[in-house]
Design an enzyme around this catalytic site. Structure first.
Site, PDB file in Angstrom:
ATOM      1  N   ARG A   1       0.766  -5.575  12.052  1.00  0.00           N
ATOM      2  CA  ARG A   1      -0.064  -4.682  12.862  1.00  0.00           C
ATOM      3  C   ARG A   1      -0.550  -5.389  14.131  1.00  0.00           C
ATOM      4  O   ARG A   1      -0.574  -4.802  15.221  1.00  0.00           O
ATOM      5  CB  ARG A   1      -1.258  -4.156  12.069  1.00  0.00           C
ATOM      6  CG  ARG A   1      -2.067  -3.134  12.871  1.00  0.00           C
ATOM      7  CD  ARG A   1      -3.227  -2.551  12.103  1.00  0.00           C
ATOM      8  NE  ARG A   1      -2.819  -1.476  11.199  1.00  0.00           N
ATOM      9  CZ  ARG A   1      -3.671  -0.657  10.594  1.00  0.00           C
ATOM     10  NH1 ARG A   1      -4.976  -0.790  10.790  1.00  0.00           N
ATOM     11  NH2 ARG A   1      -3.228   0.287   9.781  1.00  0.00           N
TER      12      ARG A   1
ATOM     13  N   SER B   1     -11.370  -5.828   8.917  1.00  0.00           N
ATOM     14  CA  SER B   1     -12.420  -5.116   8.214  1.00  0.00           C
ATOM     15  C   SER B   1     -13.261  -6.111   7.427  1.00  0.00           C
ATOM     16  O   SER B   1     -12.775  -6.727   6.496  1.00  0.00           O
ATOM     17  CB  SER B   1     -11.762  -4.105   7.278  1.00  0.00           C
ATOM     18  OG  SER B   1     -12.623  -3.037   7.050  1.00  0.00           O
TER      19      SER B   1
ATOM     20  N   ARG C   1       0.838  -1.203   0.000  1.00  0.00           N
ATOM     21  CA  ARG C   1       0.000   0.000   0.000  1.00  0.00           C
ATOM     22  C   ARG C   1       0.871   1.250   0.000  1.00  0.00           C
ATOM     23  O   ARG C   1       1.788   1.367   0.799  1.00  0.00           O
ATOM     24  CB  ARG C   1      -0.922  -0.013   1.220  1.00  0.00           C
ATOM     25  CG  ARG C   1      -1.799  -1.235   1.205  1.00  0.00           C
ATOM     26  CD  ARG C   1      -2.886  -1.211   2.248  1.00  0.00           C
ATOM     27  NE  ARG C   1      -3.682  -2.435   2.130  1.00  0.00           N
ATOM     28  CZ  ARG C   1      -4.738  -2.725   2.889  1.00  0.00           C
ATOM     29  NH1 ARG C   1      -5.120  -1.873   3.826  1.00  0.00           N
ATOM     30  NH2 ARG C   1      -5.397  -3.841   2.706  1.00  0.00           N
TER      31      ARG C   1
ATOM     32  N   ARG D   1       1.056   1.830  10.383  1.00  0.00           N
ATOM     33  CA  ARG D   1       0.731   2.096   8.979  1.00  0.00           C
ATOM     34  C   ARG D   1       2.004   1.951   8.158  1.00  0.00           C
ATOM     35  O   ARG D   1       2.887   2.810   8.202  1.00  0.00           O
ATOM     36  CB  ARG D   1       0.141   3.512   8.840  1.00  0.00           C
ATOM     37  CG  ARG D   1      -0.433   3.810   7.463  1.00  0.00           C
ATOM     38  CD  ARG D   1      -1.062   5.206   7.406  1.00  0.00           C
ATOM     39  NE  ARG D   1      -2.195   5.339   8.314  1.00  0.00           N
ATOM     40  CZ  ARG D   1      -3.447   4.952   8.026  1.00  0.00           C
ATOM     41  NH1 ARG D   1      -3.705   4.427   6.852  1.00  0.00           N
ATOM     42  NH2 ARG D   1      -4.408   5.112   8.888  1.00  0.00           N
TER      43      ARG D   1
ATOM     44  N   GLU E   1      -8.145  -0.255  14.341  1.00  0.00           N
ATOM     45  CA  GLU E   1      -8.600  -1.237  13.363  1.00  0.00           C
ATOM     46  C   GLU E   1      -7.544  -2.319  13.095  1.00  0.00           C
ATOM     47  O   GLU E   1      -6.401  -2.023  12.763  1.00  0.00           O
ATOM     48  CB  GLU E   1      -8.932  -0.523  12.053  1.00  0.00           C
ATOM     49  CG  GLU E   1      -9.377  -1.472  10.958  1.00  0.00           C
ATOM     50  CD  GLU E   1      -9.530  -0.772   9.611  1.00  0.00           C
ATOM     51  OE1 GLU E   1      -9.848   0.443   9.594  1.00  0.00           O
ATOM     52  OE2 GLU E   1      -9.333  -1.436   8.586  1.00  0.00           O
TER      53      GLU E   1
END
Length: 426
Positions: A389, A350, A258, A273, A347
């Site tokens: 994460r 998802s 990403r 991130r 988060e």
RNA sequence: GGAGCAGUGGCCGAGCGGCUGAUGGCGACGGUCUUGAAAACCGUUUUACCCUUUGGGUAACGGGGGUUCGAAUCCCUCCUGCUCCGCCA
């Protein structure tokens, strides 16, 4: 993608969806272009019928009469090609606009502009209170010599990292645990390509819109997928499935890429991130039924919650509000794990439900035995676990006063039975 | 990367300028026969869109473009697969 017939019938519904989800799309223009296309197509079809009819008589004719008919045909063909030109002009605009129309959400999705307006559904687990000064995962990673962000950044730029020793093992361990869990649930394990053609990106709904978040291999016109949702959901793209194949349930482990464009300065600390990580993703492809979709949405959420429970991490489940939903998502549950250093639930998962939005873009259908029609499938997906994460709450919540980190019980088999990660003895 | 061959309906496989949306076979489905099943026989069996009352029309033979009054059939181009050669983790 939305059925254009639905947009014709009820444009207001889709304008509202665009407002709620905060997407900008000119639906009136879409309808104008659509009307133009319909009109031109109709005319073209009439002329083609005429040409075919007249053309059939040609071999039977001779002399003057033949010449006359041929002249007439050439006139008709000119008209036809003019209409064809017009259609070719309108079609790309239609395609672009129709790909941008967002899907309306379920009624129970909260309307709101960002994550602050999402609604908590439930909490699980107890947030740990420390009786010593806890370290964050970056400090722990350095002290235990299991995370090296400095060298990651030096070699690969910002938001890159190395995992080392027990850090790498813990990372793979949690992934392996999650994959084994999904295989136990009957999901088909998959190893997938992550360089995807534009069709797969468009089919899953990432394009148009997320091009700037995607690493692009221009020389080969391929894109690095940000999630295994892309290869898994598009796996049967363009096919007509047999009804008895459904539901398809997949779990894949893949590296995810990403760009995080536009996130400069946001979440820059630690492993939250990052540009590259590994993830186990679950995807369900099922029949065209709201009830069945809803059932699987709960199922894939429950799968991930079970993983969180097994890891004994405190989390909450959130019903994500309209402003934070993607174009295609009808409803989305996020699972957020408690992260001590961020002093918040953040988060980690998802779970998205799309109904036929993705399947329609991909032309993914099945033969419905009842109606004997080819219907679009429904698709859903959810994170099973994304690492590193997930290492943030694991390291931070499992740390001990002596600087060591206890390894979650379910991960120990993946780390040679080891119970603790201890500081390096220098 | 170079050379050659190929891509037709759920599958196999014909067709090689109009009568072919496409012969035939297999599979699948419905029926006849049978106590039941098998066999045999009869029938059905691509999709999208448009107009509509039964019904009619348009498009699609890997994708796109061209030649032609007319293309699955001829030409160009791209893609995919196979074989051989080259290169290479």
């Amino acid at each position: 993608m939305i059925d254009i017939k639905q947009i014709r019938e009820n444009p207001e519904k889709f304008k509202k969806a665009a407002r709620d989800k905060r997407f900008d799309v000119d639906i009136d223009r879409l309808l104008t272009v659509d009307a133009g296309i319909q009109e031109n197509k109709k005319q073209l079809q009439d002329i083609t019928t005429e040409i075919n009819k007249v053309g059939k008589s040609v071999p039977k004719l001779a002399g003057d009469q033949k010449q006359k008919v041929l002249a007439e045909l050439s006139k008709l063909k000119q008209k036809a090609s003019a209409l064809d030109e017009k259609l070719k002009e309108l079609q790309p605009e239609f395609d672009l606009l129709s790909l941008q129309v967002p899907q309306p959400t379920d009624d129970d999705v909260p309307v709101g502009k960002d994550d602050s307006e999402s609604v908590e559904i439930r909490k699980d687990g107890k947030v740990r209170q420390f009786d010593f000064e806890p370290k964050d995962h970056v400090q722990l990673g350095a002290a235990l010599d299991i995370i090296d962000i400095e060298r990651g950044v030096r070699l690969a730029g910002t938001r890159n990292y190395f995992l080392k020793g027990d850090g790498a093992l813990l990372h793979w361990g949690v992934l392996r645990f999650a994959m084994d869990f999904m295989v136990g649930k009957g999901y088909v394990p998959m190893s997938v390509p992550v360089l995807m053609k534009d069709e797969a990106m468009t089919g899953t709904g990432f394009f148009p819109g997320s091009e700037d978040q995607t690493y692009r291999m221009e020389a080969d016109q391929l894109n690095l997928a940000g999630t295994a949702e892309v290869p898994l959901t598009a796996f049967r793209m363009g096919e007509i499935l047999k009804a008895d194949e459904l539901p398809l349930k997949f779990a894949a482990m893949s590296t995810c890429f990403r760009r995080e464009a536009g996130a400069a300065g946001k979440d820059t600390y630690g492993l939250y991130r990052i540009h590259q990580f590994d993830k186990i993703e679950q995807v369900v492809i099922c029949e065209n039924s709201v009830e069945v979709s809803n059932k699987f949405h709960e199922e894939i959420l429950a799968n991930s919650e079970a993983v969180m429970k097994a890891l004994e991490l405190p989390y909450r489940v959130v019903n994500v509000c309209t402003g934070d939903l993607g174009r295609g998502q009808v409803k989305k549950y996020d699972i957020e794990a408690w992260m001590p250093s961020r002093k918040n639930y953040c988060e980690t998962h998802s779970a998205s439900k799309f109904y036929e939005f993705q399947a329609r873009r991909m032309d993914l259908r099945y033969k419905d035995p009842a109606s004997k029609k080819n219907l679009f499938c429904h698709t859903l997906n959810n994170t099973v676990v994304a690492s590193p994460r997930i290492l943030i709450p694991i390291l931070e919540l499992y740390q001990n006063a002596d600087g060591s980190v206890t390894i979650p019980k379910v991960l120990r088999p993946y780390m040679g039975g080891k119970e603790k990660i201890t500081p390096r003895q220098d």
